[in-house]
Design an enzyme around this catalytic site. Structure first.
Site, PDB file in Angstrom:
ATOM      1  N   PRO A 113      14.688 -12.159  -6.366  1.00  0.00           N
ATOM      2  CG  PRO A 113      15.494 -10.525  -7.834  1.00  0.00           C
ATOM      3  CD  PRO A 113      14.327 -11.442  -7.599  1.00  0.00           C
ATOM      4  N   GLY A 114      16.819 -10.992  -3.746  1.00  0.00           N
ATOM      5  CA  GLY A 114      16.953 -10.036  -2.645  1.00  0.00           C
ATOM      6  C   GLY A 114      18.347  -9.448  -2.708  1.00  0.00           C
ATOM      7  NE  ARG A 115      22.941 -13.297  -0.858  1.00  0.00           N
ATOM      8  CZ  ARG A 115      23.066 -13.536   0.445  1.00  0.00           C
ATOM      9  NH1 ARG A 115      23.918 -12.830   1.145  1.00  0.00           N
ATOM     10  NH2 ARG A 115      22.353 -14.479   1.036  1.00  0.00           N
TER      11      ARG A 115
ATOM     12  CB  CYS B 164      28.841  -8.951  26.132  1.00  0.00           C
ATOM     13  SG  CYS B 164      29.078  -7.281  26.713  1.00  0.00           S
ATOM     14  CD  GLU B 165      26.606 -13.265  22.772  1.00  0.00           C
ATOM     15  OE1 GLU B 165      27.183 -14.370  22.767  1.00  0.00           O
ATOM     16  OE2 GLU B 165      25.575 -13.031  23.430  1.00  0.00           O
TER      17      GLU B 165
ATOM     18  CE1 TYR C 270      23.112 -17.320   7.338  1.00  0.00           C
ATOM     19  CE2 TYR C 270      23.636 -15.073   6.720  1.00  0.00           C
ATOM     20  CZ  TYR C 270      22.710 -16.058   6.986  1.00  0.00           C
ATOM     21  OH  TYR C 270      21.369 -15.767   6.872  1.00  0.00           O
TER      22      TYR C 270
END
Ligand SMILES: Cc1ncc(COP(=O)(O)O)c(C=O)c1O
Length: 426
Positions: A288-290, A356-357, A330
């Protein structure tokens, strides 16, 4: 349980009033709850206690050394995907026998590093990689533990960018051909200690039946492999347990408390897979990470400007996609809440960063209490895939990271300065 809560109108991390922290530490910065991190790990570890197991924290979610040390000290293992992460894991004190190394593109020097270290398993993704690892192990003069990464062709129906276990993904070896490749390696590659299988079907999994379907497929595979004489000692089921990004503390929309969507319980996952795996008597690895680190972190930011265009209300803040890329990458949702609640009326607005996106939008069409220049906000549930994906894009120094334990805090990564932008440049 959340370790971020309002007391009266103030947002706290554990017993630390965050509005006091911003007087001391310039925004933007990440703040983490130490006890939240430990509790999340211990809950998952306890859920697996009925099976021989190792929980390997996925460093890609967050690789701050202080957080890693806390996990390593409590018996957690590590899942790494590069030589750099392996280096960090060792520095944090994870024992080599609790480290697994995955990834479709490992360089020779990274493979050699893993062989020399003597890790629990190198998760191999192709027949060619097996060949190369065998050669490198001969060069190093040391055998290496191998798990084949299986693509079980289980579609978790999540966001396409975080699903990994379908036949069209780049990850793993098609489950149908695994026995053939395994048998070949057993026969012809003496430097490989073929002892496990690995899979990872994706992230943000809420329906535990996907793990069950994967477990059934892996069980059949293990039985076939054992019939061929392969000593399968461990099954690594990857990570991916989903979490709720809509924290109850922030659910006041137009003054109405929205229902909480609960995170899946690790015990629910174990209940699904235990009856399948138990007869195999393998060690189970879970990565597990999240679910260990996401809800233990928040990104604290200051409102720079409010702007009303013909169509929209914008609030621009001093952090953005360069420090938390999940919304841009995402379309991910993060709750945004003020450090100090107030009784302004709610308005619909976008919270945008300085980059700037056009994708640099942290929260879109969100109902928020009208906020003002200078005010502080917390972007919640930002502990996973937050700092670890941060960059210097547009010349922004990386933010600080702060660890809170009760009412105490410590800086666990200093913010960069402009001189850091010059580092390593000719
Ligand atoms: C091989 C592997 N293991 C574990 C993880 C961790 O996933 P999560 O953070 O969703 O638990 C990932 C995430 O991409 C992964 O690729």
């Amino acid at each position: 349980m959340s370790y971020f809560n309002y007391q009266q109108a103030d947002l706290y991390c554990e017993s630390k009033k965050l509005i006091n922290l911003v007087q001391e530490i310039p925004t933007p910065f990440y703040v983490y709850s130490q006890n939240g991190l430990i509790a999340n790990f211990e809950k998952i570890d306890a859920a697996f206690s009925s099976l021989p197991h190792t929980i390997c924290f996925a460093l890609k979610a967050n690789s701050n050394l202080s957080l890693l040390r806390l996990l390593a000290q409590r018996g957690c293992g590590a899942d790494v995907v590069s030589g750099g992460e392996l280096y960090l894991a060792l520095k944090a004190g994870f024992p080599p026998e609790k480290i697994v190394f995955a990834g479709v593109g490992k360089r020779d020097d990274e493979i050699k590093f893993a062989i020399e270290t003597g890790i629990a398993a190198l998760n191999v993704e192709s027949p060619q990689e097996l060949e190369v690892v065998n050669q490198l192990a001969s060069l190093v003069g040391k055998k290496v533990n191998i798990a084949l990464r299986v693509n079980p062709d289980v579609d978790v129906h999540g966001h396409p960018y975080i699903s990994t276990g379908s036949a069209f993904n780049k990850f793993g070896i098609d489950w149908e051909v695994v026995p053939e490749i395994y048998a070949e390696a057993l026969k012809t590659k003496p430097m490989l200690n073929m002892m496990g299988i690995h899979t990872h079907i994706g992230s943000m999994i809420f329906n535990m039946e996907y793990y069950q379907a994967t477990a059934r497929r892996l069980k059949t595979l293990v039985e076939n492999l054992r019939q061929m004489g392969a000593p399968i000692e461990h099954i690594d089921i990857g990570g991916g347990l989903g979490i709720n990004y809509q924290q109850p503390l922030a659910m006041m929309v137009d003054g109405v408390l929205a229902p909480e969507v609960p995170s899946p319980e690790p015990q629910g996952l174990v209940d699904m897979i235990r009856p399948i795996f138990e007869p195999l008597q393998c060690e189970i690895f879970f990565e597990p990470g999240r679910s260990i680190v996401a809800n233990t972190g928040a990104l604290i930011t200051q409102v720079l400007f409010a702007k009303q265009t013909r169509d929209k209300q914008f609030f621009s803040v001093d952090t953005g996609m360069h420090q938390l890329i999940r919304p841009a990458l995402y379309g991910a949702y993060h709750e945004v809440v003020p450090l100090k609640q107030h009784a302004e009326k709610f308005i619909k607005a976008d919270i945008v960063g300085p980059i700037c996106e056009s994708t640099d939008v942290l929260a879109k069409d969100r109902m928020l209490p009208a906020i003002k220049r200078g005010e502080y906000l917390a972007i919640m549930t930002a502990g996973a895939y937050g700092f670890s994906l941060a960059s210097n894009y547009n010349g922004h120094p990386l933010p600080a990271e702060i660890l809170v334990n009760g009412s105490q805090h410590q800086v666990i990564r200093h913010r960069q300065g402009y001189d850091d932008l010059l580092r390593h440049m000719a």
